[in-house]
Design an enzyme around this catalytic site. Structure first.
Site, PDB file in Angstrom:
ATOM      1  N   GLU A  65     -22.359 -25.679  23.576  1.00  0.00           N
ATOM      2  CA  GLU A  65     -23.390 -26.615  24.025  1.00  0.00           C
ATOM      3  C   GLU A  65     -24.727 -25.923  24.272  1.00  0.00           C
ATOM      4  O   GLU A  65     -25.788 -26.441  23.923  1.00  0.00           O
ATOM      5  CB  GLU A  65     -22.928 -27.341  25.298  1.00  0.00           C
ATOM      6  CG  GLU A  65     -21.848 -28.401  25.072  1.00  0.00           C
ATOM      7  CD  GLU A  65     -20.447 -27.822  24.934  1.00  0.00           C
ATOM      8  OE1 GLU A  65     -20.281 -26.589  25.081  1.00  0.00           O
ATOM      9  OE2 GLU A  65     -19.515 -28.612  24.679  1.00  0.00           O
ATOM     10  N   HIS A 134     -14.570 -36.002  32.804  1.00  0.00           N
ATOM     11  CA  HIS A 134     -15.143 -36.831  31.729  1.00  0.00           C
ATOM     12  C   HIS A 134     -15.840 -38.084  32.252  1.00  0.00           C
ATOM     13  O   HIS A 134     -16.149 -38.966  31.452  1.00  0.00           O
ATOM     14  CB  HIS A 134     -14.038 -37.314  30.779  1.00  0.00           C
ATOM     15  CG  HIS A 134     -13.556 -36.303  29.793  1.00  0.00           C
ATOM     16  ND1 HIS A 134     -12.703 -35.277  30.127  1.00  0.00           N
ATOM     17  CD2 HIS A 134     -13.795 -36.163  28.468  1.00  0.00           C
ATOM     18  CE1 HIS A 134     -12.424 -34.562  29.044  1.00  0.00           C
ATOM     19  NE2 HIS A 134     -13.074 -35.066  28.029  1.00  0.00           N
TER      20      HIS A 134
HETATM   21  C1  LIG Z   1     -17.374 -28.067  26.983  1.00  0.00           C
HETATM   22  C2  LIG Z   1     -16.725 -29.145  26.203  1.00  0.00           C
HETATM   23  N1  LIG Z   1     -17.310 -29.574  25.066  1.00  0.00           N
HETATM   24  C3  LIG Z   1     -16.724 -30.564  24.349  1.00  0.00           C
HETATM   25  C4  LIG Z   1     -15.555 -31.129  24.739  1.00  0.00           C
HETATM   26  C5  LIG Z   1     -14.895 -32.254  23.936  1.00  0.00           C
HETATM   27  N2  LIG Z   1     -13.663 -31.781  23.320  1.00  0.00           N
HETATM   28  C6  LIG Z   1     -12.467 -31.990  23.892  1.00  0.00           C
HETATM   29  S1  LIG Z   1     -11.236 -31.262  23.060  1.00  0.00           S
HETATM   30  C7  LIG Z   1     -12.275 -30.656  21.884  1.00  0.00           C
HETATM   31  C8  LIG Z   1     -11.745 -29.815  20.769  1.00  0.00           C
HETATM   32  C9  LIG Z   1     -11.248 -28.497  21.222  1.00  0.00           C
HETATM   33  O1  LIG Z   1     -10.578 -27.849  20.203  1.00  0.00           O
HETATM   34  P1  LIG Z   1      -9.676 -26.580  20.460  1.00  0.00           P
HETATM   35  O2  LIG Z   1     -10.276 -25.722  21.526  1.00  0.00           O
HETATM   36  O3  LIG Z   1      -9.430 -25.928  19.149  1.00  0.00           O
HETATM   37  O4  LIG Z   1      -8.327 -27.157  21.060  1.00  0.00           O
HETATM   38  P2  LIG Z   1      -7.285 -28.171  20.421  1.00  0.00           P
HETATM   39  O5  LIG Z   1      -7.741 -29.561  20.760  1.00  0.00           O
HETATM   40  O6  LIG Z   1      -7.242 -27.911  18.982  1.00  0.00           O
HETATM   41  O7  LIG Z   1      -5.994 -27.890  21.121  1.00  0.00           O
HETATM   42  C10 LIG Z   1     -13.578 -31.046  22.163  1.00  0.00           C
HETATM   43  C11 LIG Z   1     -14.721 -30.747  21.310  1.00  0.00           C
HETATM   44  C12 LIG Z   1     -14.994 -30.672  25.943  1.00  0.00           C
HETATM   45  N3  LIG Z   1     -13.860 -31.210  26.425  1.00  0.00           N
HETATM   46  N4  LIG Z   1     -15.574 -29.677  26.631  1.00  0.00           N
END
Ligand SMILES: Cc1ncc(C[n+]2csc(CCOP(=O)(O)OP(=O)(O)O)c2C)c(N)n1
Lengths: 330, 323
Positions: A65, A134
């Site tokens: 971000e 959230h």
């Molecule tokens: C700081 C932040 N930015 C964006 C999000 C929205 N978000 C939730 S899960 C996710 C994907 C994360 O992917 P990864 O770390 O690879 O974990 P996975 O879901 O694949 O287990 C995003 C972008 C968030 N929760 N926190």
């Protein structure tokens, strides 16, 4: 133009149409953020735009971000008109340094030499059982910062047209989209533009002013309906622009009704409702027949369990109760 | 150290996660679970394998896709499901929901929905352990998406600089929501990235639970021995969409099929059959057992109570018991 001209549309579609228009209308406009492209936007606002405008202009970013906000700021300085989407205001805290210390400050720090024509869009608000990380409403934090314009579209028209105005603003603008409003249906928006300076009376009344923004406007409108059945005439003022606040409109509504309830999904302490209340004290004190009342979110990080979340968030019945406590209706 | 993992136990632990989450999906579809629900189906071998290497004194930091971490760590299915149903019998008192499972008893520190947010927390837990002279290891799970966040780099640097006992477990399921790794990282070799902080790092097949358990055991021993942090990349895949809201438009059917053919439960079942450690009857008995456990947990959660609204503002600050 993809204006829907008949039937109903949704707040999400209105935002989408505004975005599409902006992209089609100016080559300098581009969208960047997490999952805005292939995923279609975490709330579906940008779905389809990648196919239409390509990956240069609908630009998926890594989870970073602070970095992509900074990149948006740099691109704005470099002559582009970036729209940066942050999934939710909660995550925008990772970009707060860039927004506050750079975007909002640059013009002033450089003695007016540089301007940051950046638009930041983010989701805000509770009501969807997404729990504390959230669901928060931190608009007031942004509204605190000089150098930013802060917008909160609560209606179809504002969802459709605020972005166009924001892109014309030479300074950074933050637009808050309420997560509970995306699915809101209504008649298609009228022709733009909308102004970015003034509050709007959404319902006229004579007995009490309900002053709100974003989703809280709909809470206030529902409360006004309930109050009308008791013979109480409530005016609903939608602040729309949280910075700069439309002090005149606030004073004017209080001048008409002589009572005010501020309805705000932020927390009460040191929040937006405190500011509105203070402006009333400063500018319309002698108009008041009762102390200003506030209906805000309980002072807790928002809980997951529905009954607790409902109890924490401003509800129409709490607004009605606040009006009753002023000696009206009931 | 815990005893060497037994293969049947590993399968059983994975099966419990799989069946728990299948129940979650049903409950979500029925409207009994709300909010965001991220299931771990396909990734079970990672949590189960890593958890084998930990003792009850160790700390665990999960993500928002943490049902598997939580169950494998020992939080009862009852408490997990009650949480998702918003009941006060839930492990976070109904206030956290699916993304915020916490349990002090098993030293399970969340349940964090800020991507990358758990890594600095793990560094701090490990620092505290060191400063207090405790021999705990902190196991920290995160997705490959978190590697793009500044927190990853800052946390790895600190942990390495101070030689803190953190086992960083990267669950590389290839996607962060709809964003594939190669679209978010210039260098997609995550082991190389971690190595640049002078952290011992290697990859393991995240669909092979015994391989994960072996790798985690080796790394946990290094960490426990005072060698500083380690980084384990588990290559895995989520079989379902990112969350129940995700239309999953960014992955091909072929790709999904390629990975589901390597279902960690099926792989482990085949290994056990080959070894003669499990037959049809044994498998059926295990299924029946787990089904009964989950029936009981659903019933427990449904019978749970709602916290009184008067208590809404509790837990915001520490409640000091009256003297
Ligand atoms: C700081 C932040 N930015 C964006 C999000 C929205 N978000 C939730 S899960 C996710 C994907 C994360 O992917 P990864 O770390 O690879 O974990 P996975 O879901 O694949 O287990 C995003 C972008 C968030 N929760 N926190």
């Amino acid at each position: 133009m993809t204006d829907v001209t008949a039937g109903t549309t949704t707040y999400r579609q209105a935002l989408h149409d505004g975005l599409r228009d902006a992209l089609a209308g100016d080559e300098r406009v581009f969208l960047l953020g997490e999952d805005v492209g292939r995923y279609g936007g975490s709330f579906g606002v940008s779905r389809g735009l990648l196919d239409e405008f390509g990956p240069e202009r609908i630009r998926d970013t890594p989870l970073s971000e602070s970095a992509f906000m900074g990149a948006g700021i740099g691109a704005a300085l470099g002559g582009m008109l970036p729209i940066v989407e942050v999934m939710t205001v909660n995550f925008s805290l990772l970009a707060l340094d860039q927004i506050v210390n750079t975007a909002a400050s640059l013009s002033h720090m450089s003695g007016g030499q540089f301007h940051v024509p950046l638009v930041v869009r983010m989701t805000t608000g509770g009501g969807r059982q997404l729990a504390a990380q959230h669901s928060h409403s931190l608009e007031g934090w942004y509204a605190h910062v000089p150098g930013l314009r802060v917008l909160a579209p609560a209606t179809m028209d504002d969802a459709r047209w605020m972005l166009a105005g924001a892109l014309r603003d030479p300074d950074p603008v933050v637009i808050f989209e309420h997560g509970s409003l995306y699915a809101m249906e209504g008649p298609p928006p009228g022709p733009g533009p909308v102004d970015l300076d003034h509050a709007a009376v959404r319902r006229a009344g004579t007995d009490v002013s309900l002053i709100a923004s974003s989703q809280a406007v709909h809470v206030a409108l529902a409360a006004a309906d309930a109050l009308a059945e008791e013979g109480v005439s409530a005016e609903v003022l939608d602040l729309r622009v949280l910075r700069p606040l439309d002090t005149e409109a606030i004073a004017a509504t209080v001048g008409r009704t002589h009572r005010a309830v501020v309805v705000d999904e932020g927390w009460r302490s040191v929040g937006l409702s405190a500011e509105v209340s203070a402006r009333i004290t400063e500018h319309a004190f002698y108009e008041l027949d009762a102390p200003v009342a506030r209906v805000c979110t309980a002072e807790v990080p928002l809980p997951y369990a529905k009954h607790l979340e409902d109890a924490a968030l401003p509800q129409p019945r709490r607004v009605v109760a606040a009006v009753h406590a002023m000696g009206l209706g009931g | 150290m815990t005893a060497a993992p037994d293969g049947v136990g590993l399968l059983r632990a994975m099966l419990r996660i799989r069946r728990l989450e299948e129940r979650c999906i049903e409950l979500y579809s029925a409207g009994e679970i709300r909010g965001f629900l991220h299931v771990y189906i396909g990734e079970e071998a990672v949590a189960v394998g890593v958890m084998q290497a930990l003792t009850p004194e160790d700390d665990v930091v999960g993500t928002y896709r943490e049902h598997g971490h939580a169950l494998a760590r020992g939080i009862p299915a009852r408490a997990i499901l009650a949480e998702m149903l918003g009941r006060q019998e839930g492990c976070s008192h109904g206030r956290g929901g699916s993304m915020h499972l916490f349990d002090a008893g098993t030293r399970f520190f969340g349940g964090n929905a800020i991507v990358g947010g758990g890594l600095p927390l793990a560094v701090g837990l490990a620092l505290a352990a060191r400063m207090r002279g405790e021999r705990r290891v902190t196991a920290c799970f995160f997705g490959e998406g978190a590697i793009a966040e500044g927190e990853f780099h800052e946390a790895l640097n600190l942990a390495a600089l101070w030689r803190l006992p953190v086992l960083f477990v990267c669950e590389n399921n290839q996607y962060a929501m709809g964003t594939a790794l190669e679209r978010s990282e210039s260098q997609t070799d995550l082991v190389l990235k971690a190595s640049s902080y002078e952290v011992p790092a290697w990859s393991v097949d995240g669909m092979d639970v015994e391989a994960v358990a072996a790798a985690a055991a080796e790394q946990a021993a290094m960490v426990r021995g005072g060698g500083g942090p380690c980084f384990l990349e588990a290559r895995t895949y989520r079989f379902r969409a990112h969350s129940m809201y995700d239309p999953d438009l960014y992955r091909s059917k072929e790709e999904i099929a390629r990975w589901t053919a390597r279902d960690p439960l099926a792989l482990q079942t085949a290994v056990l059959r080959e070894e003669g450690a499990l037959d049809d009857a044994g498998l059926a008995a295990m299924e029946a057992d787990v089904a009964a456990e989950m029936d009981d947990a659903v019933a427990f959660a449904r019978a749970g109570t709602l916290e009184p609204v008067e208590d809404l503002e509790r837990f915001v600050l520490t409640e000091v018991p009256a003297a």
